[in-house]
Design a protein around this motif. Structure first.
Motif, mmCIF file in Angstrom:
data_model
loop_
_atom_site.group_PDB
_atom_site.id
_atom_site.type_symbol
_atom_site.label_atom_id
_atom_site.label_comp_id
_atom_site.label_asym_id
_atom_site.label_seq_id
_atom_site.Cartn_x
_atom_site.Cartn_y
_atom_site.Cartn_z
ATOM 1 N N PHE A 44 0.750 -1.099 0.061
ATOM 2 C CA PHE A 44 0.121 0.033 -0.018
ATOM 3 C C PHE A 44 0.868 1.275 -0.025
ATOM 4 O O PHE A 44 0.650 2.056 -0.777
ATOM 5 N N GLY A 45 1.861 1.374 0.591
ATOM 6 C CA GLY A 45 2.967 2.403 0.673
ATOM 7 C C GLY A 45 3.461 2.612 -0.541
ATOM 8 O O GLY A 45 3.714 3.675 -1.010
ATOM 9 N N GLY A 46 3.930 1.558 -1.405
ATOM 10 C CA GLY A 46 4.432 1.622 -2.537
ATOM 11 C C GLY A 46 3.085 2.185 -3.644
ATOM 12 O O GLY A 46 3.560 3.224 -4.322
ATOM 13 N N TRP A 47 1.945 1.899 -3.303
ATOM 14 C CA TRP A 47 0.830 2.241 -4.317
ATOM 15 C C TRP A 47 0.869 3.883 -3.922
ATOM 16 O O TRP A 47 0.534 4.709 -4.993
ATOM 17 N N LEU A 48 0.727 4.117 -2.777
ATOM 18 C CA LEU A 48 0.534 5.484 -2.576
ATOM 19 C C LEU A 48 1.837 6.318 -2.920
ATOM 20 O O LEU A 48 1.496 7.580 -3.564
ATOM 21 N N TRP A 49 2.904 5.801 -2.954
ATOM 22 C CA TRP A 49 4.175 6.634 -3.385
ATOM 23 C C TRP A 49 4.022 6.726 -4.914
ATOM 24 O O TRP A 49 4.247 7.867 -5.631
ATOM 25 N N GLU A 50 3.672 5.785 -5.740
ATOM 26 C CA GLU A 50 3.467 6.010 -7.423
ATOM 27 C C GLU A 50 2.159 6.948 -7.610
ATOM 28 O O GLU A 50 2.286 7.644 -8.521
ATOM 29 N N VAL A 51 1.066 6.603 -6.973
ATOM 30 C CA VAL A 51 -0.258 7.381 -7.108
ATOM 31 C C VAL A 51 0.392 8.944 -7.026
ATOM 32 O O VAL A 51 0.086 9.971 -7.414
ATOM 33 N N GLY A 52 1.152 8.988 -5.897
ATOM 34 C CA GLY A 52 1.661 10.381 -5.363
ATOM 35 C C GLY A 52 2.527 11.014 -6.626
ATOM 36 O O GLY A 52 2.421 12.231 -6.788
ATOM 37 N N ILE A 53 3.372 10.271 -7.026
ATOM 38 C CA ILE A 53 4.103 10.708 -8.097
ATOM 39 C C ILE A 53 3.407 11.256 -9.319
ATOM 40 O O ILE A 53 3.615 12.276 -9.803
ATOM 41 N N PHE A 54 2.500 10.682 -9.679
ATOM 42 C CA PHE A 54 1.674 11.055 -10.707
ATOM 43 C C PHE A 54 0.733 12.097 -10.249
ATOM 44 O O PHE A 54 0.322 12.927 -11.327
ATOM 45 N N LEU A 55 0.202 11.994 -9.329
ATOM 46 C CA LEU A 55 -0.576 13.301 -8.884
ATOM 47 C C LEU A 55 0.201 14.821 -9.127
ATOM 48 O O LEU A 55 -0.204 15.563 -9.607
ATOM 49 N N VAL A 56 1.435 14.552 -8.446
ATOM 50 C CA VAL A 56 2.215 15.770 -8.585
ATOM 51 C C VAL A 56 2.893 16.098 -10.049
ATOM 52 O O VAL A 56 2.845 17.298 -10.463
ATOM 53 N N LYS A 68 -6.063 -3.995 -9.504
ATOM 54 C CA LYS A 68 -6.972 -2.960 -9.525
ATOM 55 C C LYS A 68 -6.944 -2.258 -8.017
ATOM 56 O O LYS A 68 -7.345 -1.411 -7.857
ATOM 57 N N GLY A 69 -6.568 -3.221 -7.149
ATOM 58 C CA GLY A 69 -6.437 -2.859 -5.702
ATOM 59 C C GLY A 69 -5.525 -1.739 -5.210
ATOM 60 O O GLY A 69 -4.454 -1.683 -5.990
ATOM 61 N N PRO A 70 -5.745 -1.180 -4.284
ATOM 62 C CA PRO A 70 -4.699 0.021 -3.898
ATOM 63 C C PRO A 70 -3.368 -0.804 -3.206
ATOM 64 O O PRO A 70 -2.989 -0.663 -2.057
ATOM 65 N N TYR A 71 -2.545 -1.501 -4.130
ATOM 66 C CA TYR A 71 -1.342 -1.939 -3.617
ATOM 67 C C TYR A 71 -0.460 -2.535 -4.738
ATOM 68 O O TYR A 71 -0.912 -2.650 -5.819
ATOM 69 N N LEU A 72 0.790 -2.454 -4.679
ATOM 70 C CA LEU A 72 1.534 -2.834 -5.661
ATOM 71 C C LEU A 72 2.710 -4.018 -5.065
ATOM 72 O O LEU A 72 3.461 -3.678 -4.281
ATOM 73 N N PRO A 73 2.231 -5.052 -5.323
ATOM 74 C CA PRO A 73 2.851 -6.298 -4.704
ATOM 75 C C PRO A 73 4.314 -6.351 -4.588
ATOM 76 O O PRO A 73 5.085 -6.926 -3.785
ATOM 77 N N ILE A 74 4.823 -5.603 -6.018
ATOM 78 C CA ILE A 74 6.333 -5.837 -6.151
ATOM 79 C C ILE A 74 7.005 -4.986 -4.958
ATOM 80 O O ILE A 74 8.014 -5.328 -4.282
ATOM 81 N N TYR A 75 6.232 -3.982 -4.210
ATOM 82 C CA TYR A 75 6.721 -3.314 -3.128
ATOM 83 C C TYR A 75 6.730 -4.302 -1.888
ATOM 84 O O TYR A 75 7.762 -4.229 -1.015
ATOM 85 N N GLY A 76 5.574 -4.920 -1.818
ATOM 86 C CA GLY A 76 5.573 -5.964 -0.505
ATOM 87 C C GLY A 76 6.526 -6.997 -0.449
ATOM 88 O O GLY A 76 7.425 -7.250 0.382
ATOM 89 N N VAL A 77 6.789 -7.506 -1.790
ATOM 90 C CA VAL A 77 7.871 -8.539 -1.887
ATOM 91 C C VAL A 77 9.250 -7.955 -1.552
ATOM 92 O O VAL A 77 9.948 -8.463 -0.916
#
Length: 180
Positions: free
Chosen positions: A22-34, A46-55
């Motif tokens: 979820f933190g990785g998803w926030l990071w990437e969504v935040g980059i695109f928002l900015v 589709k969910g608010p997570y990027l498993p590559i960050y979790g792994v």
């Protein structure tokens, strides 16, 4: 088993995986928002997570937690470990679906557009933050939660994730800002 070894249960890793994802998803969504002034749900799911960050977070915890008092070592090793993970994931995703979810071509010191120096530095900083500063906080919060709530969280996270994986195996998340 030696007294200084702490045994972690499955729920410890599941919750950590989803928090880092979820933190990785926030990071990437935040980059695109900015940068693009648009909300874009990044990643294959589709969910608010990027498993590559979790792994990546789990790998870094398993491999580097003993180095938490040596932030520079954690930074350097995190940069390398996560860059290898990102490269391998990029190759797999392109092989599996014939789609690139990211392309760093044109970034300084990119390798086949799959990884670049800026990404490695960000992974190094993230790995250092996770292992040296955030994990003690996570462990305190984890131990304050009852086993029942940890079990419920794991059930909800894993059920949603399995449904998402099943759906996206047929119809992965693609489009502007998501795939190249």
């Amino acid at each position: 088993m030696p007294a200084n070894k702490t045994v972690r249960t499955f729920d410890f890793y599941v919750i950590l995986f989803f928090l880092v994802s979820f933190g990785g998803w926030l990071w990437e969504v935040g980059i695109f928002l900015v940068t693009k002034h648009a909300f874009i749900n990044r990643g294959i799911y589709k969910g608010p997570y990027l498993p590559i960050y979790g792994v990546g977070g789990l790998l870094l915890w398993f491999l580097l937690h003993r180095l938490s008092k040596r932030p520079l070592a954690v930074f350097l090793l995190s940069a390398v470990i996560c860059s290898v993970l990102e490269y391998m994931t990029s190759v797999f995703l392109e092989w599996r679906w014939g789609i690139r979810w990211w392309d760093y071509s044109g970034y300084h010191l990119d390798l086949n557009g799959r990884v670049c120096l800026l990404g490695a530095v960000c992974f190094g900083l993230g790995g250092m933050a996770l292992n040296c500063y955030l994990m003690p906080l996570y462990m305190r919060l984890y131990h304050k939660m009852s086993r029942r709530w940890r079990f419920i969280l794991c059930g909800v996270f894993l059920t949603a994730f399995l449904l998402d994986i099943t759906y996206c195996a047929v119809s992965p998340n693609t489009g502007y800002g998501i795939t190249q």
